[in-house]
Design a protein around this motif. Structure first.
Motif, short mmCIF file in Angstrom:
data_model
loop_
_atom_site.label_atom_id
_atom_site.label_comp_id
_atom_site.label_asym_id
_atom_site.label_seq_id
_atom_site.Cartn_x
_atom_site.Cartn_y
_atom_site.Cartn_z
N THR A 279 1.26 6.53 2.20
CA THR A 279 0.26 5.64 1.60
C THR A 279 -0.83 6.50 0.99
O THR A 279 -0.77 7.72 1.06
N ALA A 280 -1.86 5.86 0.44
CA ALA A 280 -2.93 6.62 -0.20
C ALA A 280 -3.84 7.29 0.82
O ALA A 280 -4.70 8.07 0.46
N SER A 281 -3.65 7.01 2.09
CA SER A 281 -4.50 7.63 3.10
C SER A 281 -4.10 9.08 3.30
O SER A 281 -2.92 9.41 3.30
N SER A 282 -5.10 9.92 3.50
CA SER A 282 -4.80 11.33 3.76
C SER A 282 -4.47 11.54 5.23
O SER A 282 -4.25 12.66 5.66
N ALA B 36 -2.47 0.27 -4.65
CA ALA B 36 -2.20 0.92 -3.36
C ALA B 36 -3.39 1.64 -2.75
O ALA B 36 -3.23 2.43 -1.84
N THR B 37 -4.57 1.41 -3.26
CA THR B 37 -5.74 1.97 -2.58
C THR B 37 -6.55 0.83 -2.01
O THR B 37 -7.57 1.04 -1.45
N ARG C 78 -15.19 1.61 -5.96
CA ARG C 78 -14.54 2.61 -5.13
C ARG C 78 -15.12 2.70 -3.73
O ARG C 78 -14.70 3.51 -2.92
N ARG D 184 -15.70 1.84 0.00
CA ARG D 184 -14.93 1.16 1.03
C ARG D 184 -15.72 1.02 2.33
O ARG D 184 -15.16 0.76 3.37
N GLY E 84 -10.05 -2.52 2.51
CA GLY E 84 -9.69 -1.13 2.24
C GLY E 84 -8.73 -0.54 3.26
O GLY E 84 -8.36 0.62 3.16
N ARG F 85 0.80 -1.21 0.00
CA ARG F 85 0.00 0.00 0.00
C ARG F 85 0.84 1.27 0.00
O ARG F 85 0.32 2.36 0.13
N ALA G 190 -7.64 4.74 2.04
CA ALA G 190 -7.57 5.75 0.98
C ALA G 190 -8.89 6.49 0.84
O ALA G 190 -8.97 7.52 0.20
#
Lengths: 160, 527
Positions: free
Chosen positions: A124-127, A159-160, B286, B288, B446, A100, B471
């Motif tokens: 990672t893709a997390s904010s 990676a999401t 998309r 999650r 996710g 990820r 994400a």
């Protein structure tokens, strides 16, 4: 907490670096407080005690905090994940799986450079914030970033 | 712009008259202020009229000319593989996104654009990292073309997903009785005062004082003649009335013709709006998870709202009325649960009834009660300090900390009751919050990382806070103040193999450790 500490520690030069950083933060405050006390007040005793206490606390902070941080900051990279521990009053353990990870950066601040240290930031893709491995020898940091980049490229997924 | 290579399209030409009309929003206040200033300086009426007209013309022409340049500079095309947009008057920009990355298509039409038969189309990729770069905006295209674009851009998925077509029945559709939940927001109580404040500010700009206006002034004097308690009561009632009417109006504008449906090809479509119509389509790939949100007042009224947790759901800063990720209006809790369940199967609200949520250890309650007592003590200390500084303050000021203590304690107890977490075959469940209680069902696949936090105080009470990063949606969802071992077990089981190598005593990864049926029985048994 039932988690084993990550294998590696920050570079020992982290302690002087963090000490300098804390000093940069604290010295102007103490100087300002003392000057204000000397110049703008009638110098009552009790206020002097307060200012003195403040200065002592700051000195204690400079002495204690960098060492406490150094003891808590640990990191580890396995084939599957990046694992870090940090924080002193608020301890925090973080894990991100290789699959990820989106980007790996190294960064060095101006003071940090004097000590030959770098930080490695794993995003990672997390904010919700990146994982930061702080205060590594700058060559080790570059190697680690390269190794992480290779590992993440080898792992499939968006990676999401 | 060199020639017109094949396939490049322009935005709709009617954008020019539309912007001319929209520019009136700028013209009207400008001309009003101008007229006011000139009239104050004893300028004659014809001159004022000429100046006002001139200024208005200048602004409108300016806006239209700018829009003309923008229109000339903007072209887009949709090829078999990509969506491309060229734009920018001074700085040319060419943006291109692969069509198989398109995850959301939003169609919005405000009243002016609706009159001109236009709509704004936003094409999102679901990438949260790139900010607004991950989104292409076509402003505007013809209404019918917008629908066509939506269908074309999302049809790719329909070919390979091959899901069963929608059975015609929507997941949810507006039922007017739901409007009873609309006033159950804080805005009902403060909305009137806020409106009054904003209105007064606006009139101030034009030089009118609300309280010196004849009608308003007279009313104000009447009110002042009344006994204090009656005056306060009246004002409060008027404020409440304005707030409630406002809340109802916002509900009608936002949720008129609300319809949430699953479309063939694995997309979910949300349509709503009275004056400004909005249509949001997102691909299920998309999604999650879902979130059940119960703000305090709504919760007391037995209502709830549902939000989608999706990657790249666009956070529209212009849409102040509702967040972009709200997929239902406030509605009865059982309906909300049903919608949540249909959007994301196995989410809370599944057929077996309540989700398998485990309460948190009593130490978490102790923490909250301690905060409540400390909060009330701080208030008491502040009152005491005020008493020393401006001695003496009126006796009734002391009712504040005295009343605060039981209120804080009640909130603390409620906060503790809200805390819970759990795991289903597909989701990580977590619930917390008092002012707004949120129940999150996050897709376990996710989850892209963990953060486990422990303050000094948590360590002493054997608690820990676990955060799953993702994400989608808010980027992180937190299980607050769970038992230390519970927290680690939860993380280890939710994503097998990620955290467990780092535990001192690794428990075996069991996939079957919670099935909904067992969970209800096994509420207090350890995993």
């Amino acid at each position: 907490m039932d988690l084993r500490p990550p294998r590696n520690q920050a570079d020992p030069r982290a302690v002087p670096w963090w000490t300098v950083q804390t000093l940069i933060l604290v010295v102007p405050l103490v100087v300002a407080a003392v000057l204000a006390y000397l110049l703008f007040t009638d110098r009552p005793l009790w206020l002097g005690a307060v200012v003195g206490g403040f200065a002592v606390c700051c000195a204690a902070m400079v002495a204690v905090v960098p060492r406490a941080y150094y003891r808590m900051s640990r990191w580890e990279v396995t084939d599957e994940a990046v694992y870090t521990r940090s924080g002193w009053l608020v301890r925090s353990w973080r894990v991100a799986p290789m699959s990820r990870i989106q980007t790996v950066d190294t960064a060095r601040g101006p003071v940090q450079r004097l000590f030959g240290l770098s930080d490695v930031t794993v995003t990672t893709a997390s904010s919700a914030g990146a994982i930061k491995i702080e205060a590594l020898d700058h060559r080790l940091a570059a190697d680690l970033a390269e190794r992480l980049t290779k590992l993440t490229q080898a792992t499939p997924g968006d990676a999401t | 712009m060199t020639g017109e290579p094949e396939g490049w399209l322009r935005l709709h030409r009617r954008t020019l008259p539309a912007s001319a009309v929209l520019s009136l929003a700028l013209v009207v206040p400008l001309v009003t202020v101008l007229a006011k200033v000139l009239l104050d300086r004893d300028v004659t009426l014809p001159v004022v009229a000429a100046a006002g007209g001139g200024a208005a013309l200048l602004v409108i022409v300016g806006v239209v000319v700018y829009d003309l340049f923008r229109w000339r500079a903007t072209t887009y095309r949709i090829t078999a593989e990509r969506v491309e947009l060229r734009s920018g008057i001074f700085v040319r920009e060419h943006r291109s996104i692969p069509r198989d990355r398109v995850r959301t298509v939003d169609v919005t039409a405000d009243p002016v654009r609706r009159v001109f038969g236009l709509a704004v189309v936003k094409i999102g990729t679901g990438e949260s990292a790139g900010g607004d770069k991950a989104e292409l905006t076509l402003d505007p295209v013809a209404r019918r073309h917008a629908d066509h674009l939506r269908a074309t851009l999302l049809s790719l998925d329909s070919r390979d997903a091959g899901r069963e077509p929608a059975a015609g029945a929507p997941i949810a559709e507006l039922a007017w009785p739901w409007i009873r939940y609309a006033p159950l927001t804080v805005w009902s109580f403060i909305g009137g005062a806020v409106l009054l404040g904003a209105g007064k500010k606006a009139l101030d700009v034009v030089g009118l004082d609300l309280f010196t206006l004849d009608a308003a002034g007279e009313a104000w004097e009447r009110v002042q003649e009344l006994p204090l308690w009656l005056a306060v009561l009246l004002l409060a009632a008027a404020n409440l009335m304005v707030g409630v009417v406002g809340a109802l109006a916002v509900f009608v504008e936002s949720w008129w013709r609300y319809r949430l449906e699953r479309e063939p090809g694995g997309t979910i479509r949300l349509r709503r709006g009275l004056l400004t119509t909005r249509s949001t389509t997102l691909t299920e790939a998309r999604l999650r998870g879902v979130e059940l949100v119960e703000p305090m007042l709504l919760r007391w009224g037995g209502g709830a709202k549902v939000k989608a947790i999706a990657t790249g759901l666009n956070k529209d800063k212009n849409d102040k009325l509702e967040n972009a990720d709200s997929i239902t209006p406030p509605l009865p809790r059982d309906v909300a649960l049903r919608v949540a369940h249909e959007i994301s199967p196995e989410a809370p609200g599944g057929p077996p009834g309540e989700p398998p949520l485990r309460p948190h250890p009593p130490a978490a309650r102790t923490r909250r009660l301690r905060w409540a007592v400390l909060g009330a003590a701080a208030l008491a200390a502040a009152t005491g300090a005020l008493d020393l500084a401006f001695s003496p303050i009126p006796w009734w000021a002391w009712t504040v900390p005295v009343v605060a203590l039981p209120v804080f304690l009640a909130l603390a107890a409620d906060a503790y009751r809200g805390l819970a977490h759990g795991l289903t075959g597909r989701h990580l469940l977590t619930r917390s919050g008092t002012a707004a209680r949120r129940t999150v069902a996050l897709d376990r696949s996710g989850i892209i990382g963990w953060k486990i936090q422990q303050t000094v105080f948590q360590r002493r009470s054997g608690l820990a806070t676990v955060t799953a990063t993702t994400a989608a949606g808010g980027g992180a969802y937190t299980v607050l103040d769970a038992g230390e071992d519970d927290a680690l077990d939860l993380a280890c089981h939710a994503v097998p193999g990620l955290l467990s190598p780092f535990r001192t005593a690794s428990p075996p990864d069991r996939d079957d450790f919670v099935t909904p049926a067992q969970a209800i029985v096994a509420r207090d048994v350890l995993y």
